[in-house]
Design a protein around this motif. Structure first.
Motif, PDB file in Angstrom:
ATOM      1  N   ALA A  74       0.835  -1.200   0.000  1.00  0.00           N
ATOM      2  CA  ALA A  74       0.000   0.000   0.000  1.00  0.00           C
ATOM      3  C   ALA A  74       0.871   1.252   0.000  1.00  0.00           C
ATOM      4  N   ILE A  75       0.302   2.340  -0.506  1.00  0.00           N
ATOM      5  CA  ILE A  75       1.030   3.602  -0.612  1.00  0.00           C
ATOM      6  C   ILE A  75       0.113   4.753  -0.197  1.00  0.00           C
ATOM      7  N   THR A  76       0.609   5.624   0.654  1.00  0.00           N
ATOM      8  CA  THR A  76      -0.105   6.855   0.987  1.00  0.00           C
ATOM      9  C   THR A  76       0.305   7.930  -0.008  1.00  0.00           C
ATOM     10  N   VAL A  77      -0.662   8.729  -0.449  1.00  0.00           N
ATOM     11  CA  VAL A  77      -0.395   9.795  -1.423  1.00  0.00           C
ATOM     12  C   VAL A  77      -0.871  11.121  -0.836  1.00  0.00           C
ATOM     13  N   ALA A  78       0.061  12.016  -0.559  1.00  0.00           N
ATOM     14  CA  ALA A  78      -0.261  13.311   0.054  1.00  0.00           C
ATOM     15  C   ALA A  78      -0.364  14.387  -1.021  1.00  0.00           C
ATOM     16  N   HIS A  79      -1.443  15.151  -0.968  1.00  0.00           N
ATOM     17  CA  HIS A  79      -1.725  16.131  -2.026  1.00  0.00           C
ATOM     18  C   HIS A  79      -0.924  17.429  -1.857  1.00  0.00           C
ATOM     19  N   PRO A  80      -0.854  18.221  -2.926  1.00  0.00           N
ATOM     20  CA  PRO A  80      -0.147  19.503  -2.869  1.00  0.00           C
ATOM     21  C   PRO A  80      -0.831  20.519  -1.948  1.00  0.00           C
ATOM     22  N   ASN A  81      -0.089  21.583  -1.636  1.00  0.00           N
ATOM     23  CA  ASN A  81      -0.689  22.698  -0.922  1.00  0.00           C
ATOM     24  C   ASN A  81      -1.853  23.259  -1.730  1.00  0.00           C
ATOM     25  N   GLY A  82      -2.987  23.452  -1.074  1.00  0.00           N
ATOM     26  CA  GLY A  82      -4.147  24.004  -1.756  1.00  0.00           C
ATOM     27  C   GLY A  82      -4.902  22.995  -2.595  1.00  0.00           C
ATOM     28  N   GLY A  83      -4.347  21.795  -2.739  1.00  0.00           N
ATOM     29  CA  GLY A  83      -4.987  20.782  -3.571  1.00  0.00           C
ATOM     30  C   GLY A  83      -5.949  19.918  -2.783  1.00  0.00           C
ATOM     31  N   THR A  84      -6.589  19.013  -3.478  1.00  0.00           N
ATOM     32  CA  THR A  84      -7.493  18.044  -2.870  1.00  0.00           C
ATOM     33  C   THR A  84      -7.212  16.671  -3.457  1.00  0.00           C
ATOM     34  N   LYS A  85      -7.843  15.671  -2.877  1.00  0.00           N
ATOM     35  CA  LYS A  85      -7.660  14.293  -3.336  1.00  0.00           C
ATOM     36  C   LYS A  85      -8.247  14.070  -4.718  1.00  0.00           C
ATOM     37  N   GLU A  86      -9.081  14.984  -5.190  1.00  0.00           N
ATOM     38  CA  GLU A  86      -9.717  14.824  -6.502  1.00  0.00           C
ATOM     39  C   GLU A  86      -8.838  15.285  -7.656  1.00  0.00           C
ATOM     40  N   GLN A  87      -7.697  15.855  -7.357  1.00  0.00           N
ATOM     41  CA  GLN A  87      -6.827  16.395  -8.404  1.00  0.00           C
ATOM     42  C   GLN A  87      -5.624  15.475  -8.630  1.00  0.00           C
ATOM     43  N   VAL A  88      -4.433  16.028  -8.665  1.00  0.00           N
ATOM     44  CA  VAL A  88      -3.259  15.248  -9.048  1.00  0.00           C
ATOM     45  C   VAL A  88      -2.983  14.083  -8.096  1.00  0.00           C
ATOM     46  N   ALA A  89      -3.275  14.238  -6.804  1.00  0.00           N
ATOM     47  CA  ALA A  89      -3.045  13.128  -5.874  1.00  0.00           C
ATOM     48  C   ALA A  89      -3.879  11.916  -6.266  1.00  0.00           C
ATOM     49  N   GLY A  90      -5.111  12.156  -6.699  1.00  0.00           N
ATOM     50  CA  GLY A  90      -5.957  11.064  -7.164  1.00  0.00           C
ATOM     51  C   GLY A  90      -5.431  10.430  -8.432  1.00  0.00           C
ATOM     52  N   ARG A  91      -4.897  11.260  -9.310  1.00  0.00           N
ATOM     53  CA  ARG A  91      -4.368  10.709 -10.561  1.00  0.00           C
ATOM     54  C   ARG A  91      -3.210   9.754 -10.284  1.00  0.00           C
ATOM     55  N   TYR A  92      -2.301  10.169  -9.422  1.00  0.00           N
ATOM     56  CA  TYR A  92      -1.169   9.298  -9.101  1.00  0.00           C
ATOM     57  C   TYR A  92      -1.619   8.074  -8.310  1.00  0.00           C
ATOM     58  N   ARG A 100       2.217  31.035 -12.165  1.00  0.00           N
ATOM     59  CA  ARG A 100       1.435  31.244 -13.392  1.00  0.00           C
ATOM     60  C   ARG A 100       0.672  29.973 -13.760  1.00  0.00           C
ATOM     61  N   GLN A 101       1.374  28.860 -13.807  1.00  0.00           N
ATOM     62  CA  GLN A 101       0.735  27.611 -14.188  1.00  0.00           C
ATOM     63  C   GLN A 101      -0.170  27.092 -13.079  1.00  0.00           C
ATOM     64  N   GLY A 102       0.164  27.400 -11.830  1.00  0.00           N
ATOM     65  CA  GLY A 102      -0.667  26.983 -10.710  1.00  0.00           C
ATOM     66  C   GLY A 102      -2.046  27.612 -10.752  1.00  0.00           C
ATOM     67  N   TYR A 103      -2.115  28.885 -11.092  1.00  0.00           N
ATOM     68  CA  TYR A 103      -3.418  29.537 -11.217  1.00  0.00           C
ATOM     69  C   TYR A 103      -4.249  28.885 -12.314  1.00  0.00           C
ATOM     70  N   GLU A 104      -3.601  28.565 -13.424  1.00  0.00           N
ATOM     71  CA  GLU A 104      -4.318  27.899 -14.517  1.00  0.00           C
ATOM     72  C   GLU A 104      -4.865  26.549 -14.049  1.00  0.00           C
ATOM     73  N   TYR A 105      -4.030  25.795 -13.363  1.00  0.00           N
ATOM     74  CA  TYR A 105      -4.416  24.443 -12.949  1.00  0.00           C
ATOM     75  C   TYR A 105      -5.517  24.477 -11.892  1.00  0.00           C
ATOM     76  N   TYR A 106      -5.295  25.209 -10.832  1.00  0.00           N
ATOM     77  CA  TYR A 106      -6.209  25.159  -9.676  1.00  0.00           C
ATOM     78  C   TYR A 106      -7.476  25.998  -9.854  1.00  0.00           C
ATOM     79  N   TRP A 107      -7.396  27.043 -10.642  1.00  0.00           N
ATOM     80  CA  TRP A 107      -8.548  27.930 -10.761  1.00  0.00           C
ATOM     81  C   TRP A 107      -9.325  27.751 -12.054  1.00  0.00           C
ATOM     82  N   LYS A 108      -8.725  27.082 -13.040  1.00  0.00           N
ATOM     83  CA  LYS A 108      -9.378  27.001 -14.343  1.00  0.00           C
ATOM     84  C   LYS A 108      -9.571  25.555 -14.804  1.00  0.00           C
ATOM     85  N   THR A 109      -8.475  24.873 -15.126  1.00  0.00           N
ATOM     86  CA  THR A 109      -8.620  23.577 -15.786  1.00  0.00           C
ATOM     87  C   THR A 109      -8.984  22.449 -14.834  1.00  0.00           C
ATOM     88  N   HIS A 110      -8.524  22.513 -13.577  1.00  0.00           N
ATOM     89  CA  HIS A 110      -8.738  21.415 -12.634  1.00  0.00           C
ATOM     90  C   HIS A 110      -9.361  21.906 -11.329  1.00  0.00           C
TER      91      HIS A 110
END
Length: 340
Positions: A69-87, A235-245
Motif C-alpha cells: 500500500a502507498i499513501t499519497v499526500a496532495h499539494p498545498n491548496g490541492g485536494t484528493k480529486e486532483q493530481v493526488a488522485g491521478r497518481y 502562473r501555471q498553478g493559477y491555470e491548474y487550480y482555478w481554471k482547468t482542474h
C-alpha cells in the motif's frame, strides 16, 4: 511545451460535476467495475476530526489478500480529486492499494477555521493515512510506502523521518512549504521575513480575541495579473487550480496565523533520520527543483537515494501533461517494485 503556451492554452477544463466521484484529473475512474481499479470513498477520525479520503484498489483486489500500500499526500491548496488522485489511480493500476486524503481543515475534511495549513497537522495527516490503510482489508502493513506531491512531498519527508511504518519514500515536485513561506520562492523575499512574522502574530491575536480570520494567498487575479507572476509555478498553478482542474475545497489561501508555524518549519530539518530508500522526482525546468536537490543532499541517513529529473518539465506540468506523468509513474513503478 513552453510556459507561454500553457498559460495561453492549459488543456481541457475538467468539471467535477461530470464525474460521479468529483474527480477532475485526466482519465479518472467514472464507475467501479469488477476486474478493474476501483475507488472507495471512506472517512475516518483523526484528532477528533472526520477526514475524507479515497482508497484505490487494484484490478485483482482481494480483501483476503496481502497487497502493498502507498499513501499519497496532495499539494498545498490541492485536494484528493486532483493530481493526488491521478497518481493514486496509476499506482493502483500497478497493483498497489493507494490512499489519498484531504488534509484536515481543507478539502472535504472537517476542521475550522477553513484552510488552516500548519506543518504539524499536515504531517500528522500522513501518519493518519498510514493508520487507516494499515488496517484496510487486504493490506500488508509491512509493505507500506509513501508518496508526496508538491507540499505533500515536503510533509511526507517530515512524516517519514520518524514513522518507521514507511518502508520506502518518494516525492514528485517536492515543495518545502516552510522554506518558501519564510524566504519566498527561490529565496526571493528574505527582506520581508520580520514584517510577515508580525502580520502573522497580529492575525493570531485577532483570532484569539474572536475577530475575523485573516488569510494569505487569497487573491482573485485577472489573466493579465496571472501572466505577470514572476514564477512559472504560480502562473501555471493559477491555470491548474482555478481554471482547468478546479474543484470544491481547492484554494490557494491559508490562514495568516498558520505562518507562525510555517515560517519556523523546514521539511529538510533532521532529514538524516530517514533510513529507507528515497526517490525524489522533479522537472528539469521546475523553479522548485532546487528544493529536491537540497533535500537529497541532506538525506545522509540512507545510501539508497536518487534524484530523477523529468526532462523539460515545469513543476505544475508533472500534474497533468501525459508524457511527464507517464515518466514519473514509470520511475515510481520500478522504485516501489524494488523497495516494497
Amino acid at each position: 511545451m513552453s510556459d507561454t503556451d500553457i498559460t495561453a492554452e492549459a488543456g481541457p477544463v475538467y468539471d467535477y460535476r461530470q464525474n460521479p466521484f468529483g474527480m477532475v484529473y485526466e482519465y479518472a475512474i467514472t464507475e467501479n467495475e469488477p476486474g478493474k481499479v476501483n475507488i472507495h470513498p471512506v472517512t475516518y477520525t483523526l484528532r477528533g476530526l472526520k477526514i475524507a479520503a479515497n482508497v484505490y484498489t487494484p484490478a485483482d483486489y482481494d480483501p483476503t489478500g496481502t497487497f502493498p500500500a502507498i499513501t499519497v499526500a496532495h499539494p498545498n491548496g490541492g485536494t484528493k480529486e486532483q493530481v493526488a488522485g491521478r497518481y493514486a489511480q496509476r499506482l493502483a493500476e500497478q497493483g498497489y492499494i493507494a490512499i489519498t486524503a484531504d488534509a484536515a481543515y481543507q478539502g472535504h475534511s472537517e476542521g475550522e477555521p477553513r484552510s488552516v495549513d500548519k506543518p504539524f497537522f499536515r504531517t500528522d495527516d500522513i501518519h493518519g493515512m498510514a493508520d487507516f490503510i494499515g488496517g484496510f482489508p487486504g493490506v500488508d502493513a509491512d509493505r507500506l510506502g509513501a508518496l508526496g506531491i508538491c507540499g505533500g512531498g515536503g510533509y511526507t519527508l517530515k512524516a517519514a523521518q520518524s514513522d518507521r511504518r514507511f518502508k520506502t519514500v518518494a516525492t514528485v515536485s517536492m515543495f518545502n512549504s516552510g522554506r518558501v513561506r519564510r524566504n519566498g520562492l527561490q529565496d526571493s523575499a528574505l527582506d520581508t521575513i520580520q514584517e510577515r512574522l508580525r502580520q502573522a502574530s497580529d492575525a493570531r491575536a485577532r483570532e484569539a480575541a474572536g475577530g475575523q480570520v485573516l488569510y494569505a494567498g487569497d487573491a482573485d487575479l485577472t489573466d493579465e495579473e496571472i501572466a505577470a507572476q514572476p514564477f512559472a509555478l504560480y502562473r501555471q498553478g493559477y491555470e491548474y487550480y482555478w481554471k482547468t482542474h478546479a474543484c470544491p475545497g481547492s484554494t490557494f489561501k491559508y490562514t495568516m496565523s498558520s505562518l507562525l508555524d510555517l515560517m519556523a518549519f523546514d521539511a529538510t530539518d533532521q532529514l538524516d533520520l530517514i533510513d529507507v530508500p528515497l526517490l525524489m522526482i522533479a522537472g528539469s525546468e521546475a523553479d522548485t527543483r532546487y528544493m529536491s536537490e537540497d533535500a537529497l543532499a541532506k538525506a545522509t541517513g540512507t545510501g539508497d537515494k536518487e534524484l530523477f529529473l523529468i526532462e523539460g518539465a515545469q513543476h505544475i506540468e508533472t500534474y497533468w501533461i501525459d508524457r511527464y506523468v507517464d515518466a514519473a509513474v514509470d520511475k515510481l513503478t520500478v522504485f516501489y517494485a524494488r523497495t516494497l
